[in-house]
Design a protein around this motif. Structure first.
Motif, PDB file in Angstrom:
ATOM      1  N   HIS A 352      42.013  41.190  27.817  1.00  6.45           N
ATOM      2  CA  HIS A 352      42.041  40.318  26.634  1.00  6.45           C
ATOM      3  C   HIS A 352      40.968  39.236  26.654  1.00  6.45           C
ATOM      4  CE1 HIS A 352      44.362  38.177  29.715  1.00  6.45           C
ATOM      5  NE2 HIS A 352      44.072  37.066  29.064  1.00  6.45           N
ATOM      6  N   LEU A 353      40.345  39.021  27.813  1.00  5.66           N
ATOM      7  CA  LEU A 353      39.292  38.006  27.891  1.00  5.66           C
ATOM      8  C   LEU A 353      37.983  38.483  27.271  1.00  5.66           C
ATOM      9  CD1 LEU A 353      39.831  36.574  31.505  1.00  5.66           C
ATOM     10  CD2 LEU A 353      40.658  35.648  29.333  1.00  5.66           C
ATOM     11  N   GLY A 354      37.866  39.775  27.092  1.00  8.24           N
ATOM     12  CA  GLY A 354      36.700  40.295  26.394  1.00  8.24           C
ATOM     13  C   GLY A 354      35.482  40.566  27.253  1.00  8.24           C
ATOM     14  N   TYR A 355      35.620  40.521  28.576  1.00  9.23           N
ATOM     15  CA  TYR A 355      34.490  40.844  29.441  1.00  9.23           C
ATOM     16  C   TYR A 355      34.305  42.355  29.517  1.00  9.23           C
ATOM     17  CZ  TYR A 355      34.284  36.037  31.171  1.00  9.23           C
ATOM     18  OH  TYR A 355      34.137  34.672  31.269  1.00  9.23           O
ATOM     19  N   GLY A 356      33.086  42.774  29.789  1.00 10.42           N
ATOM     20  CA  GLY A 356      32.791  44.185  29.952  1.00 10.42           C
ATOM     21  C   GLY A 356      31.798  44.403  31.065  1.00 10.42           C
ATOM     22  N   GLU A 357      31.520  45.664  31.353  1.00  7.51           N
ATOM     23  CA  GLU A 357      30.557  45.994  32.394  1.00  7.51           C
ATOM     24  C   GLU A 357      29.193  45.414  32.037  1.00  7.51           C
ATOM     25  OE1 GLU A 357      30.426  50.066  33.471  1.00  7.51           O
ATOM     26  OE2 GLU A 357      32.581  50.222  33.817  1.00  7.51           O
ATOM     27  N   GLY A 358      28.556  44.835  33.040  1.00  7.90           N
ATOM     28  CA  GLY A 358      27.261  44.210  32.843  1.00  7.90           C
ATOM     29  C   GLY A 358      27.316  42.712  32.666  1.00  7.90           C
ATOM     30  N   ASP A 359      28.512  42.161  32.441  1.00  8.13           N
ATOM     31  CA  ASP A 359      28.627  40.718  32.222  1.00  8.13           C
ATOM     32  C   ASP A 359      28.432  39.916  33.509  1.00  8.13           C
ATOM     33  OD1 ASP A 359      29.002  40.954  29.515  1.00  8.13           O
ATOM     34  OD2 ASP A 359      31.191  40.918  29.616  1.00  8.13           O
ATOM     35  N   LEU A 360      28.868  40.476  34.635  1.00  9.58           N
ATOM     36  CA  LEU A 360      28.711  39.808  35.935  1.00  9.58           C
ATOM     37  C   LEU A 360      28.042  40.797  36.888  1.00  9.58           C
ATOM     38  CD1 LEU A 360      32.261  38.148  36.213  1.00  9.58           C
ATOM     39  CD2 LEU A 360      30.152  37.088  35.372  1.00  9.58           C
ATOM     40  N   PRO A 361      26.736  40.978  36.758  1.00  7.40           N
ATOM     41  CA  PRO A 361      26.064  42.084  37.445  1.00  7.40           C
ATOM     42  C   PRO A 361      26.128  42.038  38.965  1.00  7.40           C
ATOM     43  CG  PRO A 361      24.471  40.621  36.377  1.00  7.40           C
ATOM     44  CD  PRO A 361      25.820  40.238  35.874  1.00  7.40           C
ATOM     45  N   VAL A 362      26.036  40.858  39.565  1.00  6.53           N
ATOM     46  CA  VAL A 362      26.079  40.791  41.028  1.00  6.53           C
ATOM     47  C   VAL A 362      27.480  41.168  41.523  1.00  6.53           C
ATOM     48  CG1 VAL A 362      25.784  39.329  43.056  1.00  6.53           C
ATOM     49  CG2 VAL A 362      24.269  39.049  41.084  1.00  6.53           C
ATOM     50  N   THR A 363      28.483  40.598  40.917  1.00  6.16           N
ATOM     51  CA  THR A 363      29.863  40.929  41.278  1.00  6.16           C
ATOM     52  C   THR A 363      30.109  42.421  41.149  1.00  6.16           C
ATOM     53  OG1 THR A 363      30.666  38.744  40.612  1.00  6.16           O
ATOM     54  CG2 THR A 363      32.278  40.520  40.682  1.00  6.16           C
ATOM     55  N   GLU A 364      29.653  42.995  40.057  1.00  7.17           N
ATOM     56  CA  GLU A 364      29.887  44.419  39.810  1.00  7.17           C
ATOM     57  C   GLU A 364      29.128  45.294  40.809  1.00  7.17           C
ATOM     58  OE1 GLU A 364      29.088  45.125  35.622  1.00  7.17           O
ATOM     59  OE2 GLU A 364      30.093  43.233  35.148  1.00  7.17           O
ATOM     60  N   ARG A 365      27.906  44.908  41.139  1.00 10.74           N
ATOM     61  CA  ARG A 365      27.112  45.719  42.059  1.00 10.74           C
ATOM     62  C   ARG A 365      27.732  45.757  43.450  1.00 10.74           C
ATOM     63  NH1 ARG A 365      22.729  43.066  41.826  1.00 10.74           N
ATOM     64  NH2 ARG A 365      22.701  42.042  43.859  1.00 10.74           N
ATOM     65  N   ILE A 366      28.139  44.597  43.951  1.00 12.28           N
ATOM     66  CA  ILE A 366      28.654  44.599  45.326  1.00 12.28           C
ATOM     67  C   ILE A 366      30.041  45.216  45.414  1.00 12.28           C
ATOM     68  CG2 ILE A 366      27.285  42.544  45.870  1.00 12.28           C
ATOM     69  CD1 ILE A 366      30.049  41.082  46.120  1.00 12.28           C
ATOM     70  N   SER A 367      30.796  45.223  44.327  1.00 13.48           N
ATOM     71  CA  SER A 367      32.179  45.716  44.388  1.00 13.48           C
ATOM     72  C   SER A 367      32.258  47.178  44.816  1.00 13.48           C
ATOM     73  CB  SER A 367      32.881  45.528  43.040  1.00 13.48           C
ATOM     74  OG  SER A 367      32.311  46.366  42.047  1.00 13.48           O
ATOM     75  N   GLY A 368      31.218  47.940  44.568  1.00 13.93           N
ATOM     76  CA  GLY A 368      31.201  49.335  44.988  1.00 13.93           C
ATOM     77  C   GLY A 368      30.554  49.560  46.337  1.00 13.93           C
ATOM     78  N   ARG A 369      30.091  48.478  46.973  1.00 10.63           N
ATOM     79  CA  ARG A 369      29.343  48.599  48.228  1.00 10.63           C
ATOM     80  C   ARG A 369      30.005  47.890  49.409  1.00 10.63           C
ATOM     81  NH1 ARG A 369      23.817  49.452  48.200  1.00 10.63           N
ATOM     82  NH2 ARG A 369      23.590  47.779  49.745  1.00 10.63           N
ATOM     83  N   ILE A 370      30.967  47.012  49.139  1.00 10.78           N
ATOM     84  CA  ILE A 370      31.509  46.162  50.204  1.00 10.78           C
ATOM     85  C   ILE A 370      32.595  46.880  51.003  1.00 10.78           C
ATOM     86  CG2 ILE A 370      30.935  43.898  49.289  1.00 10.78           C
ATOM     87  CD1 ILE A 370      33.578  43.854  47.839  1.00 10.78           C
ATOM     88  N   LEU A 371      32.599  46.604  52.306  1.00 12.74           N
ATOM     89  CA  LEU A 371      33.597  47.173  53.208  1.00 12.74           C
ATOM     90  C   LEU A 371      33.915  46.136  54.276  1.00 12.74           C
ATOM     91  CD1 LEU A 371      35.219  49.735  54.010  1.00 12.74           C
ATOM     92  CD2 LEU A 371      33.324  50.301  55.548  1.00 12.74           C
ATOM     93  N   SER A 372      35.200  45.870  54.484  1.00  9.79           N
ATOM     94  CA  SER A 372      35.643  44.882  55.469  1.00  9.79           C
ATOM     95  C   SER A 372      35.934  45.584  56.788  1.00  9.79           C
ATOM     96  CB  SER A 372      36.896  44.160  54.968  1.00  9.79           C
ATOM     97  OG  SER A 372      36.659  43.537  53.724  1.00  9.79           O
ATOM     98  N   LEU A 373      35.231  45.169  57.832  1.00 14.73           N
ATOM     99  CA  LEU A 373      35.388  45.774  59.152  1.00 14.73           C
ATOM    100  C   LEU A 373      36.529  45.106  59.923  1.00 14.73           C
ATOM    101  CD1 LEU A 373      31.656  46.143  60.291  1.00 14.73           C
ATOM    102  CD2 LEU A 373      33.070  47.717  58.949  1.00 14.73           C
TER     103      LEU A 373
END
Length: 396
Positions: A352-373
């Motif tokens: 409902h906040l109206g955000y979409g893909e591309g609005d927070l590019p750094v957050t979106e990019r790392i979300s698919g790459r991060i792994l907690s050891l």
């Protein structure tokens, strides 16, 4: 592979073994003296944790979520106000904002620290907000709502850039609540000048902590606290957690059942004495990971910023094929975590906040790459060498 050869993501069993007799004494005292809610254990922990965080007040509450919600209310954040925060965090950060009736605005994160990008925060204030000359309040241009608070998250145990945040907050007339739920004992010092180190929890108007069992300082169940130097904020939170009571059956405000259990407070008092040592063990383990992984060109290790003492609640790397690496490590009995695979602005809960893909590019990019050891006090060098070797075998 045998159970003994598994490398857990988190090991609380061996951490607690040396303290077992002290924990048993807490349980025994509760039974003998009938201290279950409030009382000397809670008061003692509040005093000791306030001293640890270098603040005047600590108010124990039921959870980190309660700590965030009660702090926002006590700081005067009202329904319809706007709170600015980040999307790369656990949903409790934003749940608390919604639960006080406030609105959420996100700014993107710095690609190295994963914390709030202060350059983008200034852009938000200058481009999306305007000062209302009649009221003196900062208002969101799109709808005229008051922008009342910045909520930085000290993510994974590293302090946000608090000097810039607090200076901007003062400039634009907004308040600062620290989400310190992952940063017990972390320290910050502005890079300019000869400033003293300060603990997270002492850097804004108030700060929220979680004592969920896996935290650097964890209870044996739920628990949280707010630290502050503001006596009115402390007084209000003390009432909010206890049905709005100033004393028994005298309700000054409508509150909640959000108290800290005495047994949990007793456990936390015991563990607090070891927190600095455990944090140093985490920092040492992080340095071993750093050294072991630095030769792998496809692995990005955490970056500790200047003027930051990271306490590594999580040790989070970036790799191109995160899911493949995670599965490969699991096959070798090495267990990892994801923090966080879907940013909050793309969660169904916030559509409902109206955000979409591309609005927070750094957050979106790392979300698919991060792994907690694996990261915990007591993690051995041999275990870390196995983790590093397994990562190298996969990533090349």
């Amino acid at each position: 592979m045998s159970e003994s050869n598994k490398i857990p993501f988190l090991d609380l069993v061996n951490l607690h073994k040396p303290l077992e007799s002290e924990f048993q004494e807490v349980f025994s005292n509760a039974v003998k003296k009938g201290w279950f809610i409030g009382g000397p254990e809670v008061q003692g922990f509040e005093k000791e944790f306030a001293e640890f965080c270098e603040t005047d007040y600590c108010i124990g509450v039921n959870s980190g979520t309660d700590a965030l919600r009660f702090a926002l209310q006590a700081m005067g954040i009202k329904a319809g106000d706007v709170v600015v925060t980040v999307a790369n965090t656990f949903i409790a950060t934003t749940e608390a904002v919604s639960q006080v009736g406030a609105c959420i605005d996100f700014v993107d994160i710095d690609p190295e620290s994963y914390n709030m990008d202060t350059t983008l925060l200034r852009e938000y204030f200058e481009n999306k907000c305007a000062l209302d000359k009649s009221s003196g309040e900062l208002k969101r241009k799109s709808d005229g709502r008051k922008v009342s608070c910045v909520l930085p998250v000290h993510l994974y145990g590293q302090p946000a850039e608090m000097n810039s945040i607090t200076e901007m907050a003062e400039e634009f007339g907004v308040k600062v609540l620290e989400d310190s739920c992952q940063a017990h004992g972390a320290e910050y010092r502005p890079s300019e000048g000869n400033n003293p180190w300060k603990k997270t929890g002492s850097l804004g108007q108030a700060a929220a902590f979680s004592f969920y069992p896996g935290k650097n300082l964890g209870a044996f169940g739920e628990g949280g606290a707010v630290t502050t130097n503001d006596p009115e904020v402390a007084k209000t939170i003390a009432m909010l957690r206890d049905h709005g009571q100033s004393k028994k059956y005298y309700h000054e405000i409508e509150g909640y059942n959000g108290r800290l259990d005495a047994i949990q407070a007793g456990i936390l008092r015991i563990k607090l004495r070891s927190l600095n040592r455990w944090n140093e063990q985490r920092r040492h383990a992080a340095s071993l990971y750093d050294n072991g992984l630095k030769e792998f060109k496809n692995v990005v290790t955490p970056s500790e910023g200047i003027g930051k003492k990271h306490v590594y609640h999580l040790y989070v790397i970036q790799v191109p094929d995160r899911d493949g690496l995670m599965e490969s490590l699991k096959e070798k009995s090495i267990f990892t975590g994801l923090h966080y695979p879907v940013p909050l602005h793309l969660q169904n809960a916030y559509s409902h906040l109206g955000y979409g893909e591309g609005d927070l590019p750094v957050t979106e990019r790392i979300s698919g790459r991060i792994l907690s050891l694996p990261m915990f006090p007591g993690l051995t060098q041999e275990q870390q060498e196995r983790v590093v070797k397994a990562i190298g075998e996969y990533t090349g």
